[in-house]
Write an enzyme that holds these catalytic residues in place. Structure first.
Site, PDB file in Angstrom:
ATOM      1  N   THR A 183       1.065  -1.084   0.305  1.00  0.00           N
ATOM      2  CA  THR A 183      -0.046   0.527  -0.409  1.00  0.00           C
ATOM      3  C   THR A 183       0.670   1.247  -0.241  1.00  0.00           C
ATOM      4  O   THR A 183       0.355   2.013  -0.623  1.00  0.00           O
ATOM      5  CB  THR A 183      -0.725  -0.060   1.096  1.00  0.00           C
ATOM      6  OG1 THR A 183      -1.900  -1.623   0.948  1.00  0.00           O
ATOM      7  CG2 THR A 183      -1.790   1.510   1.586  1.00  0.00           C
TER       8      THR A 183
ATOM      9  N   ASN B  11      -5.972  -9.024  -8.283  1.00  0.00           N
ATOM     10  CA  ASN B  11      -6.114  -9.659  -7.319  1.00  0.00           C
ATOM     11  C   ASN B  11      -7.712 -10.242  -6.795  1.00  0.00           C
ATOM     12  O   ASN B  11      -6.852 -11.571  -6.728  1.00  0.00           O
ATOM     13  CB  ASN B  11      -5.544  -8.860  -5.588  1.00  0.00           C
ATOM     14  CG  ASN B  11      -6.176  -6.932  -5.949  1.00  0.00           C
ATOM     15  OD1 ASN B  11      -6.459  -6.281  -6.977  1.00  0.00           O
ATOM     16  ND2 ASN B  11      -7.153  -7.043  -4.206  1.00  0.00           N
TER      17      ASN B  11
ATOM     18  N   GLN C 197       0.724  -8.542  -6.663  1.00  0.00           N
ATOM     19  CA  GLN C 197      -0.431 -10.267  -7.319  1.00  0.00           C
ATOM     20  C   GLN C 197       1.154 -10.565  -7.741  1.00  0.00           C
ATOM     21  O   GLN C 197       0.706 -11.931  -7.884  1.00  0.00           O
ATOM     22  CB  GLN C 197      -1.770 -10.032  -6.702  1.00  0.00           C
ATOM     23  CG  GLN C 197      -1.915  -9.321  -5.979  1.00  0.00           C
ATOM     24  CD  GLN C 197      -2.280 -10.179  -4.682  1.00  0.00           C
ATOM     25  OE1 GLN C 197      -2.523 -11.886  -4.879  1.00  0.00           O
ATOM     26  NE2 GLN C 197      -3.181  -9.784  -3.646  1.00  0.00           N
TER      27      GLN C 197
ATOM     28  N   SER D  31       4.937  -6.474  -2.951  1.00  0.00           N
ATOM     29  CA  SER D  31       4.541  -7.050  -0.901  1.00  0.00           C
ATOM     30  C   SER D  31       5.319  -7.632  -0.628  1.00  0.00           C
ATOM     31  O   SER D  31       4.817  -9.142  -1.133  1.00  0.00           O
ATOM     32  CB  SER D  31       3.142  -6.669  -0.782  1.00  0.00           C
ATOM     33  OG  SER D  31       2.988  -7.118   0.222  1.00  0.00           O
ATOM     34  N   ALA D  32       5.907  -7.957   0.464  1.00  0.00           N
ATOM     35  CA  ALA D  32       6.269  -9.512   0.967  1.00  0.00           C
ATOM     36  C   ALA D  32       5.302 -10.540   1.263  1.00  0.00           C
ATOM     37  O   ALA D  32       5.641 -11.509   0.911  1.00  0.00           O
ATOM     38  CB  ALA D  32       7.402  -8.940   2.589  1.00  0.00           C
ATOM     39  N   HIS D  33       4.872  -9.886   1.743  1.00  0.00           N
ATOM     40  CA  HIS D  33       3.462 -11.325   2.411  1.00  0.00           C
ATOM     41  C   HIS D  33       3.156 -11.437   0.996  1.00  0.00           C
ATOM     42  O   HIS D  33       1.875 -12.747   1.440  1.00  0.00           O
ATOM     43  CB  HIS D  33       2.378 -10.792   3.966  1.00  0.00           C
ATOM     44  CG  HIS D  33       0.871  -9.373   3.167  1.00  0.00           C
ATOM     45  ND1 HIS D  33      -0.188 -10.137   3.306  1.00  0.00           N
ATOM     46  CD2 HIS D  33       0.965  -8.447   2.473  1.00  0.00           C
ATOM     47  CE1 HIS D  33      -0.725  -9.571   2.659  1.00  0.00           C
ATOM     48  NE2 HIS D  33       0.046  -7.904   3.004  1.00  0.00           N
TER      49      HIS D  33
ATOM     50  N   THR E  87      13.069   4.572  10.608  1.00  0.00           N
ATOM     51  CA  THR E  87      14.114   3.078  10.481  1.00  0.00           C
ATOM     52  C   THR E  87      13.447   1.913   9.741  1.00  0.00           C
ATOM     53  O   THR E  87      12.349   1.129  10.394  1.00  0.00           O
ATOM     54  CB  THR E  87      14.772   2.671  12.409  1.00  0.00           C
ATOM     55  OG1 THR E  87      14.850   3.980  13.465  1.00  0.00           O
ATOM     56  CG2 THR E  87      15.018   2.185  12.591  1.00  0.00           C
TER      57      THR E  87
ATOM     58  N   CYS F  95     -14.286  -6.424   1.683  1.00  0.00           N
ATOM     59  CA  CYS F  95     -14.780  -6.357   2.833  1.00  0.00           C
ATOM     60  C   CYS F  95     -14.871  -6.141   4.322  1.00  0.00           C
ATOM     61  O   CYS F  95     -14.698  -6.424   5.138  1.00  0.00           O
ATOM     62  CB  CYS F  95     -15.814  -8.016   3.211  1.00  0.00           C
ATOM     63  SG  CYS F  95     -14.716  -9.357   3.054  1.00  0.00           S
TER      64      CYS F  95
HETATM   65  N1  PLP Z   1      -2.200  -4.366  -4.823  1.00  0.00           N
HETATM   66  C1  PLP Z   1      -2.770  -5.369  -4.666  1.00  0.00           C
HETATM   67  C2  PLP Z   1      -2.712  -5.844  -5.812  1.00  0.00           C
HETATM   68  C3  PLP Z   1      -3.250  -5.656  -3.601  1.00  0.00           C
HETATM   69  O1  PLP Z   1      -3.687  -6.594  -3.733  1.00  0.00           O
HETATM   70  C4  PLP Z   1      -1.903  -6.074  -2.092  1.00  0.00           C
HETATM   71  C5  PLP Z   1      -2.821  -6.259  -1.107  1.00  0.00           C
HETATM   72  O2  PLP Z   1      -3.780  -6.895  -0.896  1.00  0.00           O
HETATM   73  C6  PLP Z   1      -2.287  -4.571  -2.080  1.00  0.00           C
HETATM   74  C7  PLP Z   1      -1.796  -3.647  -3.191  1.00  0.00           C
HETATM   75  C8  PLP Z   1      -1.499  -4.082  -1.286  1.00  0.00           C
HETATM   76  O3  PLP Z   1      -0.354  -4.591  -0.464  1.00  0.00           O
HETATM   77  P1  PLP Z   1       0.365  -4.364   1.341  1.00  0.00           P
HETATM   78  O4  PLP Z   1      -0.915  -5.940   1.651  1.00  0.00           O
HETATM   79  O5  PLP Z   1       0.815  -5.256   1.217  1.00  0.00           O
HETATM   80  O6  PLP Z   1      -0.336  -3.304   1.722  1.00  0.00           O
END
Ligand code: PLP
Length: 374
Positions: free
Chosen positions: A72, A140, A168, A188-190, A226, A312
């Protein structure tokens, strides 16, 4: 939760063992990467090693990587940090793009969820000054893959910059920032098996960008604060692991298709974006007449974790803006769910899902499941 079937990997995927080890090892160290002493240098080393791995995942140079607090934040930095006169944003972007680009001109998609390139061309031709176009690599909710290289070709012809949210796509398909030709790319790492709370914005050399967080001079003065050393180390380890596992991810497409075949033996279902290239792990499909809210609870009771194909975040499921942009009416969109597989999914998960689907459909007042036309 050994009996649970987790099919929500696009929300967050299971942390890869390599990433978990890297996080734990980094947490066992003391040190701020800005400190000049040996502890600081050790922390710095972990960050720079991770920078190499994250850059390698998308064929970029380590110098292009700015670590952020999440995907994000990377999207916000891209949309708000580059000075432009106009922003053009595809209608199916993640809210972190849509809301950061408040006032942007939306770019329409067709009923398969693919961006309308002719409309983009016309809009850019009519725009004066400098423009930024933001188009995600893969959606996504539906997994639909966008023709980003074509977007870049059109943008370049009009002197416009391109940002690509590859959050994604990364780890699920090959991503090469150079081949795509984009100026900015978010990760995004997760979503790739790293920890939550770490992301990156990759910025083409020479492109001026303004920090959105004020404070220290971390990340070449582009992201104050940091550094999350452990998170970044986990991100790097995950990036290395997913690069090695790309072929295995591609094979998930056959399980995804098996799932749809299984479902269609029980009921009619519409699969969104079915006619075009999609991520191998993702399918967005509708259970006729059964609200997604009901489905999610019933799937959960059956030990199957999936998500709504719609937003949601406030607890109430609303029609998906992605499906709306694809021309799906609200009533139908509210019956759509998203199933997303991951690196540790098993073939048996597909059977569990299909069995649960049949039982939920029958219980929702449809008596015996039946093969319906279509
Ligand atoms: N962009 C897309 C296409 C996503 O699917 C997501 C998270 O669902 C994000 C950005 C945001 O990533 P983060 O959860 O690391 O803020």
């Amino acid at each position: 939760m050994t009996d649970t079937v987790y099919m929500d990997h696009n929300a967050t995927t299971t942390v890869r063992p390599e990433a978990a080890s890297a996080v734990c090892e980094a947490l066992a160290l003391t040190g701020n990467a800005s400190s000049v002493h040996r502890h600081g240098r050790l922390a710095r080393r972990l960050i720079e090693d991770a920078r190499d791995e994250v850059a390698a995942l998308v064929g970029a140079s380590p110098n292009d990587v700015i670590f952020t607090g999440c995907g994000t934040e990377a999207n916000n930095l891209a949309l708000l940090g580059v000075a432009v006169d106009h922003r053009f944003v595809s209608a199916i972007e993640h809210p972190s793009v849509l809301q950061a680009a408040d006032g942007a001109t939306p770019l329409a998609v067709d009923d398969n969820g693919i961006i309308d390139l002719a409309a983009l061309q016309a809009l850019l031709s009519a725009a004066s000054g400098r423009s930024l176009v933001s188009v995600m690599l893969a959606n996504n909710e539906t997994g639909v893959i966008q023709p980003v290289a074509d977007v870049v070709r059109i943008a370049e012809a009009h002197g416009a910059l391109v940002h690509c949210d590859a959050v994604q796509a990364a780890g699920k398909m090959a991503v090469d920032m150079g081949a795509l030709g984009v100026d900015l790319l978010s990760l995004s790492a997760h979503k790739i098996g790293g920890p939550q709370g770490v992301g990156a914005l990759l910025v083409k050399p020479g492109l001026e960008i303004k920090a959105q967080l004020k404070g220290g001079g971390q990340e070449r003065r582009l992201r104050a604060g940091t550094e999350n050393v452990a998170g970044i180390a986990g991100f790097g380890a995950a990036a290395k692991a997913v690069l090695a596992g790309l072929e295995a991810m591609a094979e998930l497409a056959s399980w995804r298709d098996l799932l749809v075949t299984g479902v269609r033996q029980l009921t009619h279902t519409r699969v969104y974006g079915e006619a075009v290239d999609r991520l191998p792990n993702t399918v967005c499909l509708a259970m006729p007449g059964v609200p997604a809210e009901t489905q999610l609870m019933a799937f959960d009771l059956a030990g199957v974790c999936v998500s709504a194909g719609s937003a949601c975040s406030s607890g109430k499921i609303e029609p998906s803006h992605v499906l709306a942009a694809m021309g799906v009416n609200d009533d139908e969109a509210l019956t759509a769910i998203r199933v997303s597989l991951g690196w540790n999914s098993k073939k048996a998960d597909i059977d569990r899902f299909v069995d649960a689907w049949g039982a939920i459909f029958a219980r929702a007042g449809n008596g015996q499941t039946r093969a319906m036309a279509g």
